[in-house]
Design a protein around this motif. Structure first.
Motif, PDB file in Angstrom:
ATOM      1  N   ASN A  32       0.848  -1.175   0.000  1.00 41.84           N
ATOM      2  CA  ASN A  32       0.000   0.000   0.000  1.00 41.84           C
ATOM      3  C   ASN A  32       0.889   1.231   0.000  1.00 41.84           C
ATOM      4  O   ASN A  32       1.336   1.700   1.053  1.00 41.84           O
ATOM      5  CB  ASN A  32      -0.921  -0.019   1.220  1.00 41.84           C
ATOM      6  N   LYS A  83      -6.761   2.958   0.217  1.00 45.03           N
ATOM      7  CA  LYS A  83      -5.454   2.362  -0.054  1.00 45.03           C
ATOM      8  C   LYS A  83      -5.212   2.299  -1.558  1.00 45.03           C
ATOM      9  O   LYS A  83      -6.154   2.163  -2.342  1.00 45.03           O
ATOM     10  CB  LYS A  83      -5.370   0.959   0.539  1.00 45.03           C
ATOM     11  N   ILE A  96      -5.351   7.237   5.842  1.00 42.02           N
ATOM     12  CA  ILE A  96      -4.150   6.485   5.466  1.00 42.02           C
ATOM     13  C   ILE A  96      -3.336   6.074   6.689  1.00 42.02           C
ATOM     14  O   ILE A  96      -2.142   5.773   6.569  1.00 42.02           O
ATOM     15  CB  ILE A  96      -3.278   7.291   4.475  1.00 42.02           C
ATOM     16  N   PHE A 134      -3.926  13.377  -2.263  1.00 45.29           N
ATOM     17  CA  PHE A 134      -2.803  12.714  -1.618  1.00 45.29           C
ATOM     18  C   PHE A 134      -1.562  12.816  -2.501  1.00 45.29           C
ATOM     19  O   PHE A 134      -1.660  12.950  -3.718  1.00 45.29           O
ATOM     20  CB  PHE A 134      -3.105  11.229  -1.397  1.00 45.29           C
ATOM     21  N   GLY A 182       3.030   8.136   2.339  1.00 42.09           N
ATOM     22  CA  GLY A 182       1.873   8.816   1.769  1.00 42.09           C
ATOM     23  C   GLY A 182       1.442  10.003   2.627  1.00 42.09           C
ATOM     24  O   GLY A 182       1.557   9.972   3.852  1.00 42.09           O
ATOM     25  N   GLU A 200     -10.826   3.847   5.577  1.00 41.61           N
ATOM     26  CA  GLU A 200      -9.490   3.736   5.003  1.00 41.61           C
ATOM     27  C   GLU A 200      -9.553   3.795   3.482  1.00 41.61           C
ATOM     28  O   GLU A 200     -10.512   3.319   2.876  1.00 41.61           O
ATOM     29  CB  GLU A 200      -8.832   2.413   5.406  1.00 41.61           C
ATOM     30  N   LEU A 245       0.188   4.203  -0.503  1.00 40.18           N
ATOM     31  CA  LEU A 245      -0.470   5.401   0.004  1.00 40.18           C
ATOM     32  C   LEU A 245      -0.439   5.476   1.530  1.00 40.18           C
ATOM     33  O   LEU A 245      -0.732   6.519   2.103  1.00 40.18           O
ATOM     34  CB  LEU A 245      -1.917   5.447  -0.499  1.00 40.18           C
ATOM     35  N   ALA A 246      -0.089   4.395   2.201  1.00 43.20           N
ATOM     36  CA  ALA A 246      -0.088   4.372   3.663  1.00 43.20           C
ATOM     37  C   ALA A 246       0.860   5.427   4.222  1.00 43.20           C
ATOM     38  O   ALA A 246       1.953   5.661   3.687  1.00 43.20           O
ATOM     39  CB  ALA A 246       0.317   2.988   4.167  1.00 43.20           C
TER      40      ALA A 246
END
Length: 212
Positions: free
Chosen positions: A60, A206, A88, A110, A68, A204, A62-63
């Protein structure tokens, strides 16, 4: 396990605890009101029992723990328990959801630490509020430059709120969708509607790296 299919025509992927099986039964429980039951494809992603552990874990990108960041948003209910950055943080439950004041469409933008190829997006609508407030329709757009005219849509998706699950105590599994692999440094998430509540909420969001 019950799975609900209610989305744009892209593959919908649902995860569950690994099980050793040989036979699989698919029970089609309902449709959207027509006289026939129809389904295009069903797939099981796994490995044969006599193979080694060849699965490649999805990352992931984007975490927050992977770099991210939230760069902007239309609005958020507050800057703590319902902040956009909670999307995130990798957590669900009290103090880890995102809420937009009001049910009008809005967006969150993001940035990834570096450009990556995105092959899947995933949403978990679970928050501790009523499932009526959970996001329903979303759109994801990507860009390598981040300027407004550069964003390209990778799809619109419908996120099910699984009303039969107790919203106060049982977080939901992620709802993951395959997309055409695309390079991105910036991701725009548009939250378009909910299931009838006064706010639009999401637990969430992702984006998983793939190949291109």
């Amino acid at each position: 396990t019950d799975f609900a299919l209610d989305a744009e025509p892209v593959e919908q992927s649902y995860s569950f605890d690994p099980k050793l099986v040989r036979w699989v039964r698919l029970v089609l429980k309902s449709n959207h009101g027509g006289p026939l039951f129809e389904l295009g494809e069903v797939k099981l992603i796994g490995r044969y029992a006599d193979e080694g552990p060849t699965d490649v874990a999805l990352v992931n990108v984007l975490a927050a723990q992977n770099g991210g960041k939230v760069v902007s948003f239309s609005r958020q209910y507050n800057d703590s328990s319902w902040a956009a950055r909670n999307l995130i943080d990798g957590k669900l439950g009290q103090g880890h959801g995102f809420a937009m004041a009001g049910a009008e469409p809005g967006e969150v933008n993001f940035a990834l630490p570096t450009e990556a190829t995105i092959a899947y997006v995933a949403f978990n609508p679970f928050t501790t509020e009523s499932p009526n407030t959970w996001v329903k329709d979303v759109e994801v757009l990507v860009s390598s430059e981040g300027t407004e005219g550069e964003f390209t849509s990778v799809g619109r998706f419908t996120v099910h709120n699984w009303r039969h699950i107790d919203a106060a105590s049982k977080p939901l599994p992620d709802q993951r969708f395959a997309i055409e692999p695309v390079k991105a440094r910036f991701i725009k998430l548009r939250l378009l509607s909910n299931h009838g509540g006064d706010y639009i909420e999401l637990g969430e969001f992702k984006a998983y790296q793939g190949s291109q």
